[in-house]
Scaffold this motif. Structure first.
Motif, PDB file in Angstrom:
ATOM      1  N   ASN A   1     -61.656  27.948  42.328  1.00  0.00           N
ATOM      2  CA  ASN A   1     -62.328  27.360  43.480  1.00  0.00           C
ATOM      3  C   ASN A   1     -62.618  25.876  43.295  1.00  0.00           C
ATOM      4  OD1 ASN A   1     -63.015  30.320  43.173  1.00  0.00           O
ATOM      5  ND2 ASN A   1     -63.720  29.963  45.260  1.00  0.00           N
ATOM      6  N   ASN A   2     -62.278  25.106  44.337  1.00  0.00           N
ATOM      7  CA  ASN A   2     -62.573  23.674  44.410  1.00  0.00           C
ATOM      8  C   ASN A   2     -61.800  22.821  43.416  1.00  0.00           C
ATOM      9  OD1 ASN A   2     -65.387  25.033  45.401  1.00  0.00           O
ATOM     10  ND2 ASN A   2     -65.020  23.095  46.457  1.00  0.00           N
ATOM     11  N   ALA A   3     -60.783  23.357  42.750  1.00  0.00           N
ATOM     12  CA  ALA A   3     -59.916  22.505  41.945  1.00  0.00           C
ATOM     13  C   ALA A   3     -59.142  21.571  42.871  1.00  0.00           C
ATOM     14  CB  ALA A   3     -58.946  23.349  41.122  1.00  0.00           C
ATOM     15  N   ALA A   4     -58.928  20.326  42.437  1.00  0.00           N
ATOM     16  CA  ALA A   4     -58.328  19.335  43.330  1.00  0.00           C
ATOM     17  C   ALA A   4     -57.375  18.428  42.559  1.00  0.00           C
ATOM     18  CB  ALA A   4     -59.410  18.502  44.006  1.00  0.00           C
ATOM     19  N   LEU A   5     -56.226  18.163  43.182  1.00  0.00           N
ATOM     20  CA  LEU A   5     -55.260  17.211  42.652  1.00  0.00           C
ATOM     21  C   LEU A   5     -55.199  16.005  43.564  1.00  0.00           C
ATOM     22  CD1 LEU A   5     -52.198  19.525  41.808  1.00  0.00           C
ATOM     23  CD2 LEU A   5     -54.199  19.040  40.392  1.00  0.00           C
ATOM     24  N   ALA A   6     -55.329  14.806  43.006  1.00  0.00           N
ATOM     25  CA  ALA A   6     -55.044  13.600  43.766  1.00  0.00           C
ATOM     26  C   ALA A   6     -53.521  13.457  43.907  1.00  0.00           C
ATOM     27  CB  ALA A   6     -55.650  12.388  43.071  1.00  0.00           C
ATOM     28  N   GLY A   7     -53.077  12.399  44.550  1.00  0.00           N
ATOM     29  CA  GLY A   7     -51.654  12.254  44.830  1.00  0.00           C
ATOM     30  C   GLY A   7     -50.801  12.087  43.585  1.00  0.00           C
ATOM     31  N   HIS A   8     -49.552  12.526  43.682  1.00  0.00           N
ATOM     32  CA  HIS A   8     -48.497  12.271  42.691  1.00  0.00           C
ATOM     33  C   HIS A   8     -48.720  12.998  41.364  1.00  0.00           C
ATOM     34  CE1 HIS A   8     -47.715   8.859  45.431  1.00  0.00           C
ATOM     35  NE2 HIS A   8     -48.983   8.540  45.269  1.00  0.00           N
ATOM     36  N   VAL A   9     -49.520  14.040  41.347  1.00  0.00           N
ATOM     37  CA  VAL A   9     -49.802  14.777  40.108  1.00  0.00           C
ATOM     38  C   VAL A   9     -48.701  15.817  39.877  1.00  0.00           C
ATOM     39  CG1 VAL A   9     -51.399  16.402  39.007  1.00  0.00           C
ATOM     40  CG2 VAL A   9     -52.281  14.402  40.220  1.00  0.00           C
ATOM     41  N   GLU A  10     -48.325  16.037  38.621  1.00  0.00           N
ATOM     42  CA  GLU A  10     -47.340  17.046  38.244  1.00  0.00           C
ATOM     43  C   GLU A  10     -48.010  18.114  37.383  1.00  0.00           C
ATOM     44  OE1 GLU A  10     -43.890  15.303  36.438  1.00  0.00           O
ATOM     45  OE2 GLU A  10     -43.829  13.643  37.889  1.00  0.00           O
ATOM     46  N   VAL A  11     -47.874  19.368  37.793  1.00  0.00           N
ATOM     47  CA  VAL A  11     -48.493  20.493  37.083  1.00  0.00           C
ATOM     48  C   VAL A  11     -47.398  21.477  36.691  1.00  0.00           C
ATOM     49  CG1 VAL A  11     -50.143  22.394  37.247  1.00  0.00           C
ATOM     50  CG2 VAL A  11     -50.641  20.211  38.374  1.00  0.00           C
ATOM     51  N   GLY A  12     -47.304  21.805  35.407  1.00  0.00           N
ATOM     52  CA  GLY A  12     -46.266  22.689  34.914  1.00  0.00           C
ATOM     53  C   GLY A  12     -46.567  24.161  35.150  1.00  0.00           C
ATOM     54  N   ASP A  13     -45.633  25.011  34.747  1.00  0.00           N
ATOM     55  CA  ASP A  13     -45.774  26.452  34.909  1.00  0.00           C
ATOM     56  C   ASP A  13     -46.942  26.987  34.071  1.00  0.00           C
ATOM     57  OD1 ASP A  13     -43.478  26.282  36.426  1.00  0.00           O
ATOM     58  OD2 ASP A  13     -42.161  27.096  34.862  1.00  0.00           O
ATOM     59  N   TRP A  14     -47.581  28.032  34.593  1.00  0.00           N
ATOM     60  CA  TRP A  14     -48.617  28.796  33.890  1.00  0.00           C
ATOM     61  C   TRP A  14     -49.877  27.990  33.581  1.00  0.00           C
ATOM     62  CZ3 TRP A  14     -47.955  33.917  33.762  1.00  0.00           C
ATOM     63  CH2 TRP A  14     -46.649  34.427  33.789  1.00  0.00           C
ATOM     64  N   VAL A  15     -50.065  26.855  34.198  1.00  0.00           N
ATOM     65  CA  VAL A  15     -51.291  26.074  34.003  1.00  0.00           C
ATOM     66  C   VAL A  15     -52.456  26.776  34.693  1.00  0.00           C
ATOM     67  CG1 VAL A  15     -52.451  23.915  34.655  1.00  0.00           C
ATOM     68  CG2 VAL A  15     -50.131  23.867  33.698  1.00  0.00           C
ATOM     69  N   ILE A  16     -53.626  26.712  34.076  1.00  0.00           N
ATOM     70  CA  ILE A  16     -54.859  27.210  34.699  1.00  0.00           C
ATOM     71  C   ILE A  16     -55.794  26.033  34.930  1.00  0.00           C
ATOM     72  CG2 ILE A  16     -56.917  28.627  34.397  1.00  0.00           C
ATOM     73  CD1 ILE A  16     -55.216  30.631  32.897  1.00  0.00           C
ATOM     74  N   MET A  17     -56.195  25.858  36.199  1.00  0.00           N
ATOM     75  CA  MET A  17     -57.166  24.838  36.590  1.00  0.00           C
ATOM     76  C   MET A  17     -58.472  25.551  36.918  1.00  0.00           C
ATOM     77  SD  MET A  17     -55.480  21.917  36.542  1.00  0.00           S
ATOM     78  CE  MET A  17     -56.674  20.932  37.441  1.00  0.00           C
ATOM     79  N   SER A  18     -59.491  25.338  36.132  1.00  0.00           N
ATOM     80  CA  SER A  18     -60.765  26.019  36.361  1.00  0.00           C
ATOM     81  C   SER A  18     -61.524  25.393  37.528  1.00  0.00           C
ATOM     82  CB  SER A  18     -61.613  25.964  35.092  1.00  0.00           C
ATOM     83  OG  SER A  18     -60.960  26.618  34.025  1.00  0.00           O
ATOM     84  N   GLY A  19     -62.603  26.061  37.931  1.00  0.00           N
ATOM     85  CA  GLY A  19     -63.355  25.653  39.105  1.00  0.00           C
ATOM     86  C   GLY A  19     -63.892  24.236  39.005  1.00  0.00           C
TER      87      GLY A  19
END
Length: 262
Positions: free
Chosen positions: A132-150
């Motif tokens: 919940n409420n995880a946020a990416l600003a522009g132009h971000v690259e996120v790979g496979d199986w990443v976990i972004m916590s709240g």
């Protein structure tokens, strides 16, 4: 019976016959949605947006809106979403900008919990979890199986390598190599994400290799360039399965443009 009578769907939108559209949804003219995808009530899908199979959008998601970028001048840009993604309430995914690749890309089998924001020109891999409420600003690259916590937030142009873990309330302004666990404000590395890797079936040899790579980068006192050379030596000493994991970390260091979170 799959489309609620209150839904507003442009006649030029392309929806597979198996797509389910809930009450008060709005779908624009340049939207394409493949088989099995479902929308709860009040979902808005606009822009030049292509959506794959078996996705599930919950209420009040806003998908394919224009980028939140002052340079945006109404150019045609895109949002592409893969298959089997879960998008919970109030998520916002924006199209790209012509200043970058012109497209925001999201892979398959991801979980986006409530209020997640994916900004323009981001690339998200497969099997990720955005709490919940995880946020990416522009132009971000996120790979496979990443976990972004709240409530984690990522600065524009950052890269997050595969299998990394970003802790709750983390403010991330630098890149995160594959397999690394970071948390804090500012973000700091706190070891390799070994528990997550065990759950995904990584072998003991692979885990040991990743643990040693982490020590070379973060615990050895080496400069970044010296760490790269040490990782190359480690790759040469390992069997193929373990070597590939170390090589991924080595390649990421070369691709990093903002420096890595320490």
């Amino acid at each position: 019976m799959l489309i609620h009578p209150t839904a507003l769907i442009d006649s030029n939108a392309q929806l597979d016959s198996t797509v389910e559209v809930g009450a008060y949804c709005v779908i624009g003219p340049d939207v394409s949605i493949d088989a099995g995808t479902k929308m709860g009530s009040h979902v808005v899908i606009q822009g030049h947006t292509r959506i794959g199979r078996d996705n599930h959008f919950h209420a009040f998601s806003s998908i394919g809106g224009p980028p939140q970028d002052k340079k945006y001048g109404g150019e045609v840009t895109y949002l592409e979403i893969g298959d089997r993604n879960l998008i919970r309430e109030f998520c916002t995914f924006n199209c790209g900008t012509v200043q970058d690749r012109g497209v925001t890309r999201i892979g398959s089998d991801n979980w986006f919990l409530a209020y997640v924001h994916i900004a323009h020109d981001c690339t998200v891999g497969n099997h990720t979890v955005f709490s919940n409420n995880a946020a990416l600003a522009g132009h971000v690259e996120v790979g496979d199986w990443v976990i972004m916590s709240g409530f984690s937030a990522v600065h524009q142009f950052c890269k997050i390598g595969a299998h990394a873990f970003v802790g709750m309330n983390t403010s991330l302004t630098q890149d995160v190599p594959p397999f690394v666990l970071v948390s804090g404000n500012p973000a700091q590395a706190h070891g390799a994400n070994l528990e997550g890797l065990k759950r995904r079936g990584f072998s003991r040899d692979q885990l040991n290799a990743i643990r040693q790579s982490y020590k070379l980068i973060y615990k050895s006192g080496l400069t970044l360039e010296e760490s790269k050379a040490a990782l190359e030596q480690q790759v040469a000493s390992l069997e193929a399965d373990a070597a590939s994991q170390v090589q991924a970390m080595r390649d990421f260091l070369d691709a990093s443009t903002r420096g890595i979170a320490r």
